[in-house]
Design a protein around this motif. Structure first.
Motif, PDB file in Angstrom:
ATOM      1  N   ALA A   1      24.444  75.144 105.723  1.00 34.73           N
ATOM      2  CA  ALA A   1      23.091  74.795 106.142  1.00 34.73           C
ATOM      3  C   ALA A   1      22.351  74.281 104.910  1.00 34.73           C
ATOM      4  N   VAL A   2      21.828  73.072 104.992  1.00 35.35           N
ATOM      5  CA  VAL A   2      21.118  72.452 103.868  1.00 35.35           C
ATOM      6  C   VAL A   2      19.622  72.609 104.088  1.00 35.35           C
ATOM      7  N   MET A   3      18.949  73.192 103.104  1.00 37.61           N
ATOM      8  CA  MET A   3      17.522  73.471 103.224  1.00 37.61           C
ATOM      9  C   MET A   3      16.736  72.581 102.272  1.00 37.61           C
ATOM     10  N   TYR A   4      15.630  72.032 102.774  1.00 30.21           N
ATOM     11  CA  TYR A   4      14.772  71.183 101.954  1.00 30.21           C
ATOM     12  C   TYR A   4      13.319  71.391 102.380  1.00 30.21           C
ATOM     13  N   ALA A   5      12.469  71.738 101.421  1.00 28.59           N
ATOM     14  CA  ALA A   5      11.026  71.884 101.648  1.00 28.59           C
ATOM     15  C   ALA A   5      10.726  72.787 102.846  1.00 28.59           C
ATOM     16  N   GLY A   6      11.427  73.930 102.915  1.00 22.53           N
ATOM     17  CA  GLY A   6      11.135  74.916 103.941  1.00 22.53           C
ATOM     18  C   GLY A   6      11.815  74.708 105.269  1.00 22.53           C
ATOM     19  N   GLN A   7      12.601  73.613 105.417  1.00 19.90           N
ATOM     20  CA  GLN A   7      13.265  73.320 106.678  1.00 19.90           C
ATOM     21  C   GLN A   7      14.774  73.199 106.488  1.00 19.90           C
ATOM     22  N   ILE A   8      15.530  73.493 107.544  1.00 20.61           N
ATOM     23  CA  ILE A   8      16.959  73.204 107.566  1.00 20.61           C
ATOM     24  C   ILE A   8      17.123  71.764 108.028  1.00 20.61           C
ATOM     25  N   VAL A   9      17.735  70.909 107.185  1.00 17.70           N
ATOM     26  CA  VAL A   9      17.852  69.489 107.532  1.00 17.70           C
ATOM     27  C   VAL A   9      19.256  69.109 107.991  1.00 17.70           C
TER      28      VAL A   9
END
Length: 318
Positions: free
Chosen positions: A227-235
């Protein structure tokens, strides 16, 4: 929920109050974890990975602004439990944590055997002698010598302290262990030894893991899913083998391109710019300002697309 699903998170939100405004550390996260699987949560520092672990285990500071969503664990929404019921029946009973920096997590004036035995006394109702026997069994599982039971944390190497932290998380036989950067301060050989321990625990005890890290190369040793997370979201979420070979989201592609390869002449790439502030998040796609594929639709919130069994949050796949 499928029968083999251990954990399902739906629209999980964790925001913190600050003088400058709310920090949107976890902002609408969704993903699932099956039994006897390991999901690796990847992303740059400051993207909300540790806050996600705290949200799952309800290890919350006093300045929480918003905490909402659903966390289904073994079919039950544990978000509906009161704090005391969650502490008694969930945290360190069915799910536990290996925190970042084991030296800081262990009490320097208490013997490590007593620290590992303590959760068994509190949550399993064992007396001290029984709990120490169980702690010794956990030490054997993770490769800590028996005589270390009476030692203090400062007498142990970094690798041994990390093994003690894993033993402490394991002592109540939880179905899920969350590992927050478990090898960040260790040398390469010690990292490999720790991951060999984790793989053996997964295979022999059937434990599921959430591994939080920014070390892509090391995490591939344990990962079943990513799971890739960026700026508080899973993208992006998907099978690890396919992800490491062919990531979908532009941010995930850049992350993989930044990893040095032994058998490739091509130099590692870097991601231009900086992640957005979690206080002043941009509208639309949060990666748009750093993305080479940006176009008009990126100013709108990207849809969640299912593609070939994977999930990606990007307009390119709409």
């Amino acid at each position: 929920m499928a029968k083999d699903t251990l954990l399902r998170i739906e629209n999980l939100v964790l925001h913190f109050r600050t003088e400058k405004g709310p920090v949107q550390a976890v902002d609408g996260v969704d993903f699932e974890l099956a039994r006897n699987r390991a999901v690796v949560v990847l992303g740059e520092s400051g993207c909300g990975k540790t806050s996600l672990a705290k949200a799952i285990l309800r290890l919350l500071p006093r300045n929480v602004g918003e905490y909402s969503g659903s966390i289904y664990f073994e079919g039950n929404d544990v978000m509906k439990l009161g704090d005391e019921e969650f502490r008694q029946n969930v945290r360190w009973v069915t799910m536990s944590l290996v925190p970042q920096a084991a030296m800081n997590a262990l009490n320097p004036v208490i013997r490590v055997g007593d620290q590992v035995a303590e959760p068994a006394q509190i949550h399993l109702g064992l007396n001290k002698e029984e709990a120490l026997k169980l702690a010794l069994k956990m030490f054997q599982y993770v490769g800590v010598p028996e005589d270390f039971l009476t030692r203090y944390p400062f007498e142990l190497s970094g690798g041994m302290r990390q093994r003690v932290a894993i033993a402490m998380a394991l002592v109540t036989s939880p179905n899920l262990i969350i590992l927050d950067e478990p090898t960040s301060a260790l040398d390469v050989l010690t990292q490999a030894n720790i991951f060999n321990v984790l793989k053996r625990l997964k295979n022999e005890l059937g434990v599921s893991f959430i591994l939080i890290t920014h070390d892509i190369a090391t995490s591939s040793e344990l990962a079943d899913d990513v799971a890739v997370m960026y700026a508080g979201q899973i993208v992006e979420v998907g099978d690890a083998a396919r992800f490491f070979k062919d990531p979908l989201h532009p941010y995930a592609k850049k992350l993989m391109a930044s990893v040095p390869r032994l058998k490739q002449i091509k130099e590692p790439e870097f991601i231009t710019g900086q992640p957005p502030s979690l206080i002043n998040l941009p509208s639309g796609c949060r990666f748009a300002d750093r993305c080479a594929f940006r176009f008009e639709k990126c100013d709108q919130d990207p849809p969640v697309i299912k593609k070939e069994g994977r999930i990606v949050r990007c307009w390119l796949y709409a």
